[in-house]
Scaffold this motif. Structure first.
Motif, mmCIF file in Angstrom:
data_model
loop_
_atom_site.group_PDB
_atom_site.id
_atom_site.type_symbol
_atom_site.label_atom_id
_atom_site.label_comp_id
_atom_site.label_asym_id
_atom_site.label_seq_id
_atom_site.Cartn_x
_atom_site.Cartn_y
_atom_site.Cartn_z
ATOM 1 N N GLY A 124 -42.739 -99.723 -57.071
ATOM 2 C CA GLY A 124 -43.602 -100.060 -58.201
ATOM 3 C C GLY A 124 -45.061 -100.248 -57.846
ATOM 4 O O GLY A 124 -45.779 -100.972 -58.548
ATOM 5 N N CYS A 127 -47.474 -99.169 -60.663
ATOM 6 C CA CYS A 127 -47.438 -100.092 -61.798
ATOM 7 C C CYS A 127 -48.198 -101.371 -61.478
ATOM 8 O O CYS A 127 -48.963 -101.882 -62.308
ATOM 9 N N SER A 163 -41.959 -100.279 -64.284
ATOM 10 C CA SER A 163 -40.941 -99.248 -64.093
ATOM 11 C C SER A 163 -39.624 -99.693 -64.726
ATOM 12 O O SER A 163 -39.381 -100.881 -64.953
ATOM 13 N N ASP A 180 -35.036 -98.116 -56.306
ATOM 14 C CA ASP A 180 -35.804 -96.903 -56.564
ATOM 15 C C ASP A 180 -35.382 -95.753 -55.660
ATOM 16 O O ASP A 180 -35.427 -94.584 -56.050
ATOM 17 N N ASP A 186 -35.426 -92.539 -63.074
ATOM 18 C CA ASP A 186 -36.591 -93.349 -62.708
ATOM 19 C C ASP A 186 -37.693 -93.075 -63.716
ATOM 20 O O ASP A 186 -37.998 -91.918 -64.019
ATOM 21 N N ASN A 188 -41.682 -94.685 -65.377
ATOM 22 C CA ASN A 188 -42.797 -95.626 -65.397
ATOM 23 C C ASN A 188 -43.420 -95.598 -66.784
ATOM 24 O O ASN A 188 -43.624 -94.522 -67.363
#
Length: 238
Positions: A124, A127, A163, A180, A186, A188
């Motif tokens: 992440g 993010c 995420s 992940d 997956d 975002n």
């Protein structure tokens, strides 16, 4: 059971420490679990050539990862002589995301560059960079406003990113690296403070996913983004 023991809809512990850079107009250190990103915002009283004499400002971003931010050392990109495709993609994402919450006319012909340096990576990072980058940007703009350099607030919205993915067949929020690295799906999500979507990145890493699963990921992301915006507000005191 998630490796961290978190509930499917739980964020990792989040903290945002402001004022960590002496020289930058705005700065913070954001921690999301074991991911740590230093974000600084630097003001320049000029814009790129394509914006000169337009009255519009510009917000851009650069992203990098320290060599030992991960479990093994990565060679510095400067030593390699070029940025990787991943780095270029992430920093463009950060810039686009932050500009979504900026009135560039109100900013005037000046540029703010947000640098996001990953000190420690555990999933992440992009993010965290967007969420922390907004705080650094907010603090830099506050200085512009305090000096009277802008007439109205150029920031029109909070911007945060989180995420979500499908781990072990279960939709979960805010993936760490253990998830992940093996997740089936997956994604975002970048959102404003009122939950308008700025950007969605999603892919089937190991298995396709349904529209219903995508909607569940979006529900999780909305709740997560709301929590991150609350952390941003707490960091800046409003």
């Amino acid at each position: 059971m998630r490796p961290s023991g978190r509930a499917p809809d739980a964020l990792r512990p989040v903290s945002i420490e402001t004022g960590v850079s002496r020289h930058a107009e705005g700065s913070c250190l954001i921690r999301m679990g074991d991911t740590q990103v230093l974000c600084t915002a630097s003001l320049e009283e000029s814009v790129p050539p394509f914006l000169r004499k337009t009255g519009l400002g510009w917000v851009t971003a650069e992203y990098g990862m320290l060599p030992r931010a991960t479990t093994s050392r990565n060679r510095r990109e400067a030593a390699a002589g070029k940025q990787t495709g991943r780095t270029v993609e992430i920093q463009r994402l950060i810039g686009r995301s932050l500009r979504a919450g900026v009135d560039r006319s109100a900013l005037g012909e000046r540029q703010i560059t947000v640098d996001c340096d990953v000190l420690q990576a555990d999933g992440g990072t992009r993010c965290a960079a967007i969420t922390g980058g907004w705080v650094a940007l907010r603090l830099a703009v506050d200085k512009l406003m305090a000096r009277g350099d802008v007439r109205s607030d150029p920031l029109t919205a909070h911007v945060a990113a989180v995420s979500a993915g499908i781990y072990g067949g279960v939709p979960v929020l805010d993936l760490d690296y253990a998830e992940d690295s093996v997740v089936g799906t997956d994604a975002n999500f970048v959102m404003t403070g009122d939950m308008a979507l700025v950007e969605v990145q999603g892919s089937a890493e190991g298995a396709t996913f349904s529209r219903a699963e995508l909607e569940r990921l979006l529900d999780l992301a909305e709740a997560g983004a709301a929590g991150l915006v609350a952390a941003q507000k707490a960091a800046i005191g409003r």
